[in-house]
Design a protein around this motif. Structure first.
Motif, PDB file in Angstrom:
ATOM      1  N   ASP A   1      -7.261  -8.558  17.308  1.00 18.70           N
ATOM      2  CA  ASP A   1      -7.503  -9.846  17.944  1.00 18.70           C
ATOM      3  C   ASP A   1      -8.028 -10.785  16.868  1.00 18.70           C
ATOM      4  O   ASP A   1      -8.218 -10.394  15.718  1.00 18.70           O
ATOM      5  CB  ASP A   1      -8.476  -9.723  19.129  1.00 18.70           C
ATOM      6  N   SER A   2      -8.286 -12.021  17.248  1.00 21.07           N
ATOM      7  CA  SER A   2      -8.705 -12.999  16.244  1.00 21.07           C
ATOM      8  C   SER A   2     -10.036 -12.619  15.606  1.00 21.07           C
ATOM      9  O   SER A   2     -10.260 -12.827  14.412  1.00 21.07           O
ATOM     10  CB  SER A   2      -8.804 -14.398  16.871  1.00 21.07           C
ATOM     11  N   SER A   3     -10.918 -12.016  16.385  1.00 27.67           N
ATOM     12  CA  SER A   3     -12.227 -11.641  15.854  1.00 27.67           C
ATOM     13  C   SER A   3     -12.110 -10.533  14.806  1.00 27.67           C
ATOM     14  O   SER A   3     -12.707 -10.608  13.730  1.00 27.67           O
ATOM     15  CB  SER A   3     -13.138 -11.193  16.996  1.00 27.67           C
ATOM     16  N   SER A   4     -11.332  -9.502  15.167  1.00 28.47           N
ATOM     17  CA  SER A   4     -11.181  -8.390  14.219  1.00 28.47           C
ATOM     18  C   SER A   4     -10.402  -8.828  12.975  1.00 28.47           C
ATOM     19  O   SER A   4     -10.682  -8.385  11.863  1.00 28.47           O
ATOM     20  CB  SER A   4     -10.487  -7.208  14.895  1.00 28.47           C
ATOM     21  N   LEU A   5      -9.424  -9.717  13.171  1.00 29.36           N
ATOM     22  CA  LEU A   5      -8.669 -10.220  12.024  1.00 29.36           C
ATOM     23  C   LEU A   5      -9.566 -11.037  11.101  1.00 29.36           C
ATOM     24  O   LEU A   5      -9.482 -10.938   9.875  1.00 29.36           O
ATOM     25  CB  LEU A   5      -7.488 -11.079  12.501  1.00 29.36           C
TER      26      LEU A   5
END
Length: 444
Positions: free
Chosen positions: A110-114
């Protein structure tokens, strides 16, 4: 001001690519490009600078560890995040060992993990580069230290050898030629030749074992004082080392110049010593041995003949009416006549024969391995050639000389010493002069 970061997604699945691109584009300050195989990804990083790459392990033209290895090999400065569908710790560790900085499961992206992985991988790559650069700098510092220590040790060894009063110059320079390659990290590829121009070495040069003259070289001229005295040449037998490697740096060129300076000092000392020995042992006008040194050499020759039971003869020679030359033609003409007489003697005598000037126009010769009969032949050859010799002096007519010679074969078996033998030859010489000069007489 926010700096834009550039990311490259390498993913062959259109669905996965759309999902990951969408999440990446939600991050602020990120520009993303997409490649569908390894070849196009490598082409993209060759054309543009990226901050990070999200790399799928399974591509049409590469799979698994090979993908990571090939990509990281082509882009060692680039942060790499590996993407996979499999939750496999072993595969994750393998990817990191091949050069990746992070590892992500596609199902959990997701954007956070990326965002976290992007920051982490970039920071980790920067840290890796800093560690690598620090390691390389430390290795280079150690390399430079070792190189300098080799140079210092080489110069110390060379100075110790050259300053030894016990070693002849030939032996000292041979040791120097063998020591010099130790100043370089790959001494086995280096050859050294030291050339001497002033007659101090029998062959005129010494060189290290297996010396080969090549175009890849460092060299410097050697001066004895202000006089050119030789040359030092250092050749690399396997070709010129790479720029910045063991050779051709400023420190190496300075080392060769310093070696040339120290060798020059040794040659200068050897020249002075040679001149002192020559002054102490030879006659300044004719360069024949002086009386003192001749007697030393003759005594040693008689001792050798006594040890081995070999014959030895001595000749006493006196130039007839030499005073007339000085009185009628001047002392300069007399000097030229004496030098011409000695040159004639050297031309007739062998290398092992010893010639000395006993005083004025009187000379003596020791003939090793020579009986009375053989000595008479030598003496007659000298006498007859001198009688025919025209000696040019000044602008007047040439000078003609004759010589009277007395010969004695030393009675070594009877215990006769040098003084007694020379005395018998001298008596024979005076008999030759009394009988009319220009003749040879044998001692009784």
């Amino acid at each position: 001001m926010t700096t834009t970061q550039h990311a490259l997604l390498v993913e062959d699945s259109p669905t996965q690519a759309l999902l990951i691109m969408a999440e990446l584009e939600r991050l602020p300050g990120i520009e993303v490009e997409h490649a569908t195989n390894l070849a196009s990804a490598l082409e993209a990083i060759a054309k543009k600078r990226f901050d990070a790459v999200f790399l799928d392990l399974t591509l049409p033209d590469s799979v698994g560890d090979e993908t990571v290895r090939r990509f990281c090999g082509a882009a060692p400065e680039l942060a790499v995040v590996v993407l996979t569908n499999q939750d496999d710790d072993q595969q994750a560790m393998s990817a990191l060992e091949q050069g990746a900085q992070d590892y992500m499961l596609k199902a959990r992206i997701d954007s956070s993990s990326l965002s976290r992985s992007l920051r982490y991988s970039i920071h980790r790559k920067r840290a890796e580069i800093q560690v690598r650069d620090a390691r390389d700098a430390a290795l280079e510092a150690n390399r430079q230290l070792e190189r300098r220590m080799r140079q210092i040790n080489c110069l110390y060894g060379v100075s110790r050898v050259l300053e030894s009063h016990e070693l002849p110059l030939q032996v000292a320079l041979e040791e120097v030629a063998s020591l010099v390659p130790s100043a370089w990290l790959r001494s086995e590829t280096i050859g050294v030749r030291l050339t001497c121009l002033n007659g101090l070495l029998p062959m005129g040069y010494v060189e290290s074992q297996g010396f080969v003259e090549t175009p890849w070289r460092l060299e410097a001229q050697v001066f004895a004082g202000s006089i050119p005295a030789g040359r030092i040449e250092i050749c690399w037998t396997e070709g010129r080392p790479a720029e910045g490697d063991e050779a051709f740096a400023a420190t190496e060129r300075e080392l060769v110049r310093e070696l040339a300076r120290r060798i020059g000092l040794a040659m200068e000392r050897a020249c002075v010593q040679k001149e002192l020995v020559q002054l102490a042992t030879t006659d300044f006008l004719t360069a024949a041995f002086n009386r003192r040194h001749f007697l030393q050499l003759a005594g040693a020759e008689l001792a050798r003949a006594g040890r081995y039971g070999r014959p030895v003869a001595v000749m006493m020679l006196d130039i007839d009416h030499f005073k007339r030359v000085n009185d009628e033609r001047g002392h300069a003409a007399g000097d030229e006549s004496l030098k011409a007489f000695v040159n004639l003697l050297r031309d007739v005598l062998r290398d092992q024969d010893r010639l000395g000037r006993m005083g004025g126009e009187e000379f003596a010769v020791v003939l090793p391995e020579t009986s009375m009969e053989a000595a008479m032949v030598v003496a007659e050859r000298v006498r007859s050639r001198l009688a025919l010799l025209d000696i040019p002096v000044g602008s007047g007519a040439p000078v003609r000389l004759t010589t009277s010679i007395g010969i004695a074969e030393c009675k070594i078996r009877d215990g006769e010493g040098l003084e007694a033998c020379l005395s018998r030859a001298d008596v024979a010489l005076y008999r030759a002069k009394a009988l009319g000069r220009n003749r040879t007489e044998a001692a009784e």
